[in-house]
Scaffold this motif. Structure first.
Motif, PDB file in Angstrom:
ATOM      1  N   ALA A 126       0.780  -1.207   0.047  1.00 53.61           N
ATOM      2  CA  ALA A 126       0.159  -0.035   0.174  1.00 53.61           C
ATOM      3  C   ALA A 126       0.804   1.222  -0.194  1.00 53.61           C
ATOM      4  N   VAL A 127       1.930   1.121   0.790  1.00 54.79           N
ATOM      5  CA  VAL A 127       3.102   2.376   0.839  1.00 54.79           C
ATOM      6  C   VAL A 127       4.347   1.524   0.505  1.00 54.79           C
ATOM      7  N   ASP A 128       5.153   2.170  -0.451  1.00 56.50           N
ATOM      8  CA  ASP A 128       6.138   1.370  -1.099  1.00 56.50           C
ATOM      9  C   ASP A 128       7.387   2.321  -0.800  1.00 56.50           C
ATOM     10  N   GLY A 129       8.178   2.375   0.199  1.00 55.36           N
ATOM     11  CA  GLY A 129       9.506   3.244   0.269  1.00 55.36           C
ATOM     12  C   GLY A 129       9.368   4.486  -0.088  1.00 55.36           C
ATOM     13  N   VAL A 130       8.418   5.292   0.989  1.00 61.45           N
ATOM     14  CA  VAL A 130       7.986   6.507   0.621  1.00 61.45           C
ATOM     15  C   VAL A 130       9.051   7.243   1.334  1.00 61.45           C
ATOM     16  N   SER A 131       9.831   8.553   1.039  1.00 65.87           N
ATOM     17  CA  SER A 131      10.616   9.495   1.679  1.00 65.87           C
ATOM     18  C   SER A 131      10.079  10.724   1.542  1.00 65.87           C
ATOM     19  N   PHE A 132       9.789  11.808   2.449  1.00 62.69           N
ATOM     20  CA  PHE A 132       9.568  13.064   2.511  1.00 62.69           C
ATOM     21  C   PHE A 132       9.839  13.886   3.564  1.00 62.69           C
ATOM     22  N   ASN A 133       9.819  15.339   3.482  1.00 61.62           N
ATOM     23  CA  ASN A 133       9.922  16.048   4.485  1.00 61.62           C
ATOM     24  C   ASN A 133       8.813  17.114   4.678  1.00 61.62           C
ATOM     25  N   VAL A 134       8.548  17.633   5.839  1.00 59.46           N
ATOM     26  CA  VAL A 134       7.323  18.670   6.000  1.00 59.46           C
ATOM     27  C   VAL A 134       7.905  19.571   6.949  1.00 59.46           C
TER      28      VAL A 134
END
Length: 536
Positions: free
Chosen positions: A303-311
């Motif tokens: 459903a979620v596959d290796g997600v990277s991010f900043n907020v």
């Protein structure tokens, strides 16, 4: 066409506040009448009175023009009077029934048996039963011959183009599919009138358009009158024969749909300007987040596959994608509702970084208290006032004076005027429109003073003017409270107007991250069609 319903000088009050004022109109047999107006205009109250739901009007009349069988309980259209009853062969006799008159209780019940209603956020299905069984339940409720129920249910599902889902379990359907099952269940009653109260308010625009098309076809094919309220103004123009513009409980105008929509949209211009906001340091960091599910029929699903991010602090960050892209699962990981299978979800509280993937009061338990979540399927306490919903019913025990002050401040941040905020404090949720309930739910999140607010489809049930109010409330909350927002939405116009940056997800992966306009340019034509839909 012959008249079906005449509304005469209809008034409705709640606790001394008039919500409908001298309403007058006629609905013809087979006519599709649209009702448009901003949240709180009185659309839902009007539909409930016409359908016979809740309490009677304060004054005025709703008159049904029908034909009633002189031998059985069947009622039909007045244009059929003098004909044989299709149920028993008796004679259909013309009648004008004062619907809410206490002397007509039995006739009212018979009329309600030939009318139907679809609510905007209530699917009312048997979740553990198959789709076809749900329709068969509706047929059993009207004593349809048991030996014919399977065939009739299949016909109804074919009518709403859902034959390919008839053996699915109802709870496993998408929102649009559930609403089409609801329509099939209502059509099983063979109604001569259907009230559709924002039936697609929580659906993405393309799915909403499909459901509205189903409604129009059902009305035409079954010679069924329909009243439909919608914040999709294009649907009012495309589907309805006539339309009403309702404003503060008053019919401002009744006429051709395009004229009514044009008048309504004049008030939907956004003139307020906001200064560019300087964001701060990172407040959230996601690293290689993964969520896998094992299913019997489909095996392993990422459903979620290796997600990277900043907020960053004070940023308004968008998460977009079509149904099944993984955005809802990701939002539930961010809010701490579910654990990821792998990776890290770090949130900064004060000067300390907390890993949300780790359980316990020093990790996820601590961080969750600083994350506010407004889910599209929000719920308010139905038997508590708005003030109670905002204060003691969620554990905020203030002195009365401070509670009222804090509630009014927070309601204003959610898009209410100060006058309206004071007016609704002692109302129950059922005395509010759906859009007003949504803003109270937003206030319920804001009053906790979270550091990050996650909004899941925040504009789903809102008319264009209310969307502007909510946009302003988010921008003001960012300025006045240093709030950080994460917005999960299919409303691309809202995302474009509100978000500083965004991510686009497909099949559980982030395929584009950056300034919102750049991400929106990366959408495929199919994604644009799904998430743009009819102009609201």
């Amino acid at each position: 066409m012959a008249p079906l319903i005449t509304v005469e000088n209809l008034n409705k009050e709640f606790n001394g506040t008039k919500v409908l004022k001298d309403i007058n109109f006629v609905l013809e047999e087979g006519e599709i009448l649209g009702i448009i107006g901003r949240s709180g205009a009185g659309k839902t109250v009007l539909m409930h009175l016409i359908r016979g739901v809740d309490e009677p009007p304060t004054s005025g009349k709703i008159i049904y023009h029908i034909s009633a069988c002189d031998k059985c309980s069947h009622v039909g259209l007045q244009s059929k009077s003098g004909e044989k009853c299709p149920k028993c062969g008796g004679k259909l006799v013309s009648m004008d029934v004062d619907f809410w008159n206490e002397d007509n209780v039995a006739l009212k019940r018979r009329i309600m048996g030939r009318t139907a209603i679809m609510f905007q956020r209530t699917f009312a299905l048997y979740g553990d039963d198959r789709v076809i069984e749900n329709v068969m339940h509706a047929l059993a409720d009207i004593n349809y011959p048991s030996e014919k129920q399977v065939s009739r249910a299949a016909d109804l599902l074919d009518e709403v183009r859902l034959s390919h889902r008839m053996m699915h379990i109802a709870r496993d359907l998408s929102g649009g599919e559930k609403q089409r099952v609801v329509l099939a269940r209502q059509l099983a009653k063979e109604p001569f009138m259907l009230c559709a109260d924002e039936p697609t308010g929580t659906l993405d625009p393309r799915t909403a358009a499909i459901v509205h098309e189903m409604l129009e076809e059902a009305a035409t094919d079954n010679q069924m009158a329909m009243m439909v309220s919608s914040h999709f103004s294009q649907i009012i123009e495309d589907v309805c024969n006539r339309a009403i513009f309702l404003e503060n409980g008053v019919i401002k105008k009744l006429g051709k749909p395009h004229e009514i929509v044009e008048l309504f949209m004049k008030d939907a211009e956004d003139a307020e300007e906001f200064d560019r906001c300087e964001t701060g340091e990172d407040i959230l960091q996601a690293r290689d987040v993964v969520k896998r599910y094992i299913t019997v029929d489909r095996g392993m699903i990422k459903a979620v596959d290796g997600v990277s991010f900043n907020v960053s602090e004070k940023e308004i960050f968008g998460i977009i994608g079509t149904s099944g892209a993984g955005k809802t699962t990701l939002s539930r990981i961010i809010s701490g509702i579910i654990e990821p299978t792998g990776g890290e979800m770090n949130i900064r509280i004060g000067e300390k970084w907390i890993d949300m993937t780790k359980p316990g009061i020093e990790y996820r338990g601590r961080a969750k208290g600083y994350i506010g979540l407004l889910h599209q399927e929000y719920d308010l306490y139905p038997h508590r006032t708005v003030l109670d919903n905002l204060t003691d019913s969620i554990g905020l025990e203030f002195p009365k004076e401070l509670a009222v002050r804090k509630a009014i401040i927070t309601l204003k941040m959610s898009g209410f005027s100060e006058e309206k905020s004071k007016e609704i404090l002692n109302r129950l949720p059922d005395q509010l429109s759906e859009g007003e309930k949504h803003r109270v739910a937003l206030a319920q999140v804001l009053i906790r003073e979270p550091r990050i607010i996650l909004l899941d489809e925040p504009t789903g049930t809102m008319d264009p003017i209310t969307k502007i109010d909510v946009k302003h409330s988010i921008l003001h909350a960012r300025e006045d409270m240093d709030e950080t927002f994460i917005v999960v939405s299919h409303d691309m116009d809202f995302v474009r107007d509100i978000c500083d940056r965004a991510i686009l997800m497909r099949h559980g992966k982030i395929v584009k991250i950056g300034p919102t306009l750049e991400v929106l340019e990366y959408l495929t034509q199919e994604e644009k069609e799904i998430m743009a839909g009819p102009n609201p």
